[in-house]
Design an enzyme around this catalytic site. Structure first.
Site, PDB file in Angstrom:
ATOM      1  N   GLU A 200      -0.356   2.858  -9.596  1.00  0.00           N
ATOM      2  CA  GLU A 200      -1.101   2.067  -8.619  1.00  0.00           C
ATOM      3  C   GLU A 200      -2.527   1.804  -9.115  1.00  0.00           C
ATOM      4  O   GLU A 200      -3.202   2.714  -9.596  1.00  0.00           O
ATOM      5  CB  GLU A 200      -1.148   2.820  -7.287  1.00  0.00           C
TER       6      GLU A 200
ATOM      7  N   LYS B 130       0.540  -4.714  -1.463  1.00  0.00           N
ATOM      8  CA  LYS B 130       0.593  -3.627  -0.489  1.00  0.00           C
ATOM      9  C   LYS B 130       0.355  -4.181   0.913  1.00  0.00           C
ATOM     10  O   LYS B 130      -0.690  -4.784   1.177  1.00  0.00           O
ATOM     11  CB  LYS B 130      -0.462  -2.587  -0.854  1.00  0.00           C
TER      12      LYS B 130
ATOM     13  N   CYS C 262       2.762   3.531  -2.997  1.00  0.00           N
ATOM     14  CA  CYS C 262       2.151   4.692  -2.347  1.00  0.00           C
ATOM     15  C   CYS C 262       2.705   4.910  -0.943  1.00  0.00           C
ATOM     16  O   CYS C 262       3.903   4.984  -0.753  1.00  0.00           O
ATOM     17  CB  CYS C 262       0.627   4.554  -2.376  1.00  0.00           C
TER      18      CYS C 262
END
Length: 301
Positions: free
Chosen positions: A43, A132, A167
């Site tokens: 990430e 995201k 995540c």
């Protein structure tokens, strides 16, 4: 079909997009020599996950120094399309390796930043991206919420169907289900979470989705921050991210890792037939689903 994959636990050249791409180039060249067909990077590997940064903001207050830092972060983030993306496409093409790279993406039009996973093919170049959809906590200060349109998807490639989440999106059951419904064989989970509990999340996703799970994190120490940024750290902090990268089988077993407290590349030969075989007793979108009781509208976005 068998595929050789690599999960890269490395340290970016913090806040320097060009030097970080230099490092990506060196890693890809080395792993290609070892036969890797696919590599996953963590990430926000470009330009580095800004752990402990406040960007000079608190409720009701922003500082000029914080705005300058945001500008530096923006300038070293990846623009799509852009010359840095073209260079990443060239790296994939010259080495014959598929790449999935966690980046901070900058929007040249509106000035916003997004936490993004970029997919690159050695034959077709840039395939697409996942932004995201829900940055966590104070991440929302600098990362806008990504769009789900054309983002929550998998990619059909010569080495299998690839897709995933970033995540803590992986703690969102409906987001996971959106990916599961597209039958990924390689489920990607780049992260900045280095807690000892994170590998269990990877195991759960593998068991639930009946797919290989590739989890990837940065290894980061205090000395990796430029001197100007060490002011954001506590005096006794040395290791900022321990890593914890891993490769997990469709049965939830660790094939490689978790890797802690060092840089490294986890490499494994994966047999995609194991994905099919694992669905004998559980298939989250097939015989173990109850569409008569639970309705999930995968076309909502």
């Amino acid at each position: 079909m068998k595929v050789k994959v690599g999960v890269v636990q490395a340290t970016p050249v913090f806040f320097d997009i060009n030097k970080t791409i230099d490092k990506i180039d060196a890693i890809v060249v080395d792993c290609a020599k070892k036969g890797c067909q696919f590599l996953l990077f963590p990430e926000s590997f470009i330009p580095g996950y800004p752990r402990k940064f406040t960007f000079g903001a608190s409720i009701g207050l922003r500082t000029d120094a914080g705005r300058d830092l945001y500008k530096t972060y923006w300038q070293n983030s990846l623009q799509i399309p852009g010359p840095e993306l073209s260079r990443l496409e060239q790296i994939a093409r010259e080495n014959g390796v598929y790449l999935a790279i966690g980046v901070t993406e900058r929007d040249a039009l509106n000035g916003s930043l997004y936490c993004t996973l970029v997919y690159i093919s050695p034959t077709d170049g840039y395939m697409g991206k996942h932004q995201k959809i829900k940055p966590t906590g104070v991440e929302r200060l600098v990362w806008a919420e990504g769009t789900g349109k054309d983002s929550l998807r998998t990619f059909d490639t010569a080495i299998g169907r690839i897709g995933g989440l970033i995540c803590w999106e992986n703690y969102m059951p409906l987001a996971r289900m959106r990916i599961y419904q597209q039958a990924p064989q390689l489920y990607l989970a780049p992260t900045a979470d280095a807690r000892p509990s994170w590998p269990a999340t990877l195991q759960h996703i593998a068991c639930e989705g009946r797919c290989y799970v590739l989890g990837c994190n940065q290894f980061f120490t205090r000395s990796d921050y430029p001197e100007a940024y060490q002011q954001f750290l506590e005096d006794d902090e040395t290791i900022l991210s321990r890593g914890g990268s891993a490769i997990v089988s469709p049965q939830g077993e660790f094939i490689a890792g978790p890797l802690w407290d060092e840089e490294g590349v986890l490499i494994a030969d994966l047999d995609l037939d194991e994905v099919l075989k694992s669905k004998l007793d559980f298939d989250v979108i097939g015989h173990y689903s109850r569409p008569d009781l639970f309705v999930f509208n995968a076309g909502a976005v």
